[in-house]
Design a protein around this motif. Structure first.
Motif, mmCIF file in Angstrom:
data_model
loop_
_atom_site.group_PDB
_atom_site.id
_atom_site.type_symbol
_atom_site.label_atom_id
_atom_site.label_comp_id
_atom_site.label_asym_id
_atom_site.label_seq_id
_atom_site.Cartn_x
_atom_site.Cartn_y
_atom_site.Cartn_z
ATOM 1 N N ASP A 92 52.412 4.222 -16.289
ATOM 2 C CA ASP A 92 52.861 3.719 -17.584
ATOM 3 C C ASP A 92 52.935 2.196 -17.524
ATOM 4 N N GLU A 93 53.255 1.606 -18.647
ATOM 5 C CA GLU A 93 53.308 0.138 -18.749
ATOM 6 C C GLU A 93 54.392 -0.445 -17.841
ATOM 7 N N ALA A 94 55.514 0.242 -17.722
ATOM 8 C CA ALA A 94 56.600 -0.249 -16.863
ATOM 9 C C ALA A 94 56.146 -0.334 -15.408
ATOM 10 N N GLU A 95 55.391 0.657 -14.964
ATOM 11 C CA GLU A 95 54.890 0.622 -13.596
ATOM 12 C C GLU A 95 53.894 -0.519 -13.419
ATOM 13 N N ALA A 96 53.032 -0.743 -14.397
ATOM 14 C CA ALA A 96 52.085 -1.858 -14.331
ATOM 15 C C ALA A 96 52.842 -3.187 -14.270
ATOM 16 N N ASP A 97 53.878 -3.325 -15.084
ATOM 17 C CA ASP A 97 54.695 -4.540 -15.065
ATOM 18 C C ASP A 97 55.323 -4.738 -13.685
ATOM 19 N N GLY B 51 45.119 3.879 -19.940
ATOM 20 C CA GLY B 51 44.315 3.651 -21.130
ATOM 21 C C GLY B 51 43.309 2.526 -21.018
ATOM 22 N N ALA B 52 43.498 1.604 -20.098
ATOM 23 C CA ALA B 52 42.606 0.447 -19.992
ATOM 24 C C ALA B 52 41.174 0.866 -19.642
ATOM 25 N N ILE B 53 41.018 1.730 -18.675
ATOM 26 C CA ILE B 53 39.674 2.174 -18.252
ATOM 27 C C ILE B 53 38.999 2.942 -19.381
ATOM 28 N N ASP B 54 39.763 3.777 -20.078
ATOM 29 C CA ASP B 54 39.191 4.533 -21.200
ATOM 30 C C ASP B 54 38.676 3.599 -22.290
ATOM 31 N N LEU B 55 39.380 2.519 -22.557
ATOM 32 C CA LEU B 55 38.964 1.591 -23.610
ATOM 33 C C LEU B 55 37.672 0.858 -23.255
ATOM 34 N N ILE B 56 37.587 0.337 -22.036
ATOM 35 C CA ILE B 56 36.364 -0.395 -21.684
ATOM 36 C C ILE B 56 35.194 0.536 -21.405
ATOM 37 N N GLY B 57 35.481 1.824 -21.231
ATOM 38 C CA GLY B 57 34.430 2.818 -21.032
ATOM 39 C C GLY B 57 34.242 3.727 -22.230
ATOM 40 N N ALA C 171 35.716 -7.497 -24.214
ATOM 41 C CA ALA C 171 35.833 -8.914 -24.576
ATOM 42 C C ALA C 171 37.297 -9.350 -24.601
ATOM 43 N N ALA C 172 38.164 -8.503 -25.129
ATOM 44 C CA ALA C 172 39.597 -8.811 -25.142
ATOM 45 C C ALA C 172 40.142 -8.879 -23.718
ATOM 46 N N MET C 173 39.758 -7.904 -22.885
ATOM 47 C CA MET C 173 40.240 -7.854 -21.507
ATOM 48 C C MET C 173 39.828 -9.107 -20.733
ATOM 49 N N LEU C 174 38.624 -9.588 -20.967
ATOM 50 C CA LEU C 174 38.115 -10.749 -20.230
ATOM 51 C C LEU C 174 38.900 -12.026 -20.514
ATOM 52 N N ASP D 71 46.845 -6.080 -21.302
ATOM 53 C CA ASP D 71 47.656 -5.667 -22.442
ATOM 54 C C ASP D 71 46.854 -4.587 -23.172
ATOM 55 N N VAL D 72 47.165 -3.325 -22.892
ATOM 56 C CA VAL D 72 46.388 -2.215 -23.438
ATOM 57 C C VAL D 72 46.515 -2.152 -24.955
ATOM 58 N N ALA D 73 47.674 -2.467 -25.501
ATOM 59 C CA ALA D 73 47.831 -2.447 -26.958
ATOM 60 C C ALA D 73 46.882 -3.455 -27.596
ATOM 61 N N GLU D 74 46.779 -4.638 -27.021
ATOM 62 C CA GLU D 74 45.869 -5.654 -27.552
ATOM 63 C C GLU D 74 44.409 -5.221 -27.349
ATOM 64 N N MET D 75 44.098 -4.614 -26.228
ATOM 65 C CA MET D 75 42.739 -4.109 -26.002
ATOM 66 C C MET D 75 42.392 -3.033 -27.031
ATOM 67 N N ARG D 76 43.364 -2.183 -27.349
ATOM 68 C CA ARG D 76 43.151 -1.126 -28.342
ATOM 69 C C ARG D 76 42.934 -1.721 -29.735
ATOM 70 N N ARG D 77 43.743 -2.731 -30.099
ATOM 71 C CA ARG D 77 43.552 -3.401 -31.388
ATOM 72 C C ARG D 77 42.157 -4.028 -31.465
ATOM 73 N N ALA D 78 41.727 -4.662 -30.391
ATOM 74 C CA ALA D 78 40.383 -5.241 -30.371
ATOM 75 C C ALA D 78 39.317 -4.165 -30.494
ATOM 76 N N ALA D 79 39.483 -3.078 -29.767
ATOM 77 C CA ALA D 79 38.509 -1.977 -29.846
ATOM 78 C C ALA D 79 38.415 -1.436 -31.266
ATOM 79 N N ASP D 80 39.561 -1.393 -31.950
ATOM 80 C CA ASP D 80 39.604 -0.891 -33.317
ATOM 81 C C ASP D 80 39.105 -1.905 -34.348
ATOM 82 N N GLY D 81 38.787 -3.112 -33.875
ATOM 83 C CA GLY D 81 38.239 -4.126 -34.765
ATOM 84 C C GLY D 81 39.247 -5.076 -35.358
#
Length: 162
Positions: free
Chosen positions: A84-89, A122-128, A140-143, A149-159
């Motif tokens: 989860d995000e807490a573990e990543a933090d 969720g990060a790997i799923d988004l870039i894949g 592009a967001a991840m780079l 920040d998976v939430a930001e990566m998801r927002r970028a993926a969603d446009g």
């Protein structure tokens, strides 16, 4: 091949035991195994630590006090797939403190110079993503990120930007 799997040997310059203790403080599921010491045969100081076996999260390691000839590089890294995000933090903070440093795309170096990839769920799923345009936007967001920040990566993926 033996059925006991692989053991990763990590080369240190006199700090293998300190490193093993450090990794066991960061990764709570770990143990120290055998500690081998140099003898009069050398090449290290007799009685000083030559190797220390340790295990973290089911992965076996040997820390070798081999000297200053070799150092770690980003060519080798360990991925930490977080629950989860807490573990990543937690891992991001622990591995960058006391001389560690963050890098790009969720990579960090610990105080010994060893590279880790802290991957929140969720990060790997988004870039894949099966949709190449969604994957490209998430990538592009991840780079642009240090810590992922998976939430930001998801927002970028969603446009959606920013």
């Amino acid at each position: 091949m033996s059925s006991s799997g692989f053991t990763t040997c990590l080369w240190f310059d006199g700090r293998a035991e300190e490193a093993a203790d450090y990794y066991l403080s960061v990764f709570k599921d770990g143990t120290i195994g055998r500690i081998g010491r140099y003898t009069d045969a050398g090449p290290g100081e007799p009685g000083s630590v030559m190797v220390v076996e340790f295990e973290i999260n089911g992965q076996k390691f040997i820390g070798l006090n081999g000297g200053p000839q070799f150092t770690f590089s980003e060519a080798i890294s360990f991925q930490i797939h977080c629950a989860d995000e807490a573990e990543a933090d937690y891992y991001h903070a622990e591995l960058t403190k006391d001389g560690g440093e963050e890098s790009d795309c969720g990579w960090v170096k610990d105080r010994f110079g060893l590279s880790w990839q802290v991957i929140p769920p969720g990060a790997i799923d988004l870039i894949g993503d099966h949709d190449p345009e969604r994957a490209a936007r998430a990538t592009a967001a991840m780079l642009k990120m240090k810590k992922l920040d998976v939430a930001e990566m998801r927002r970028a993926a969603d446009g959606f930007s920013g």
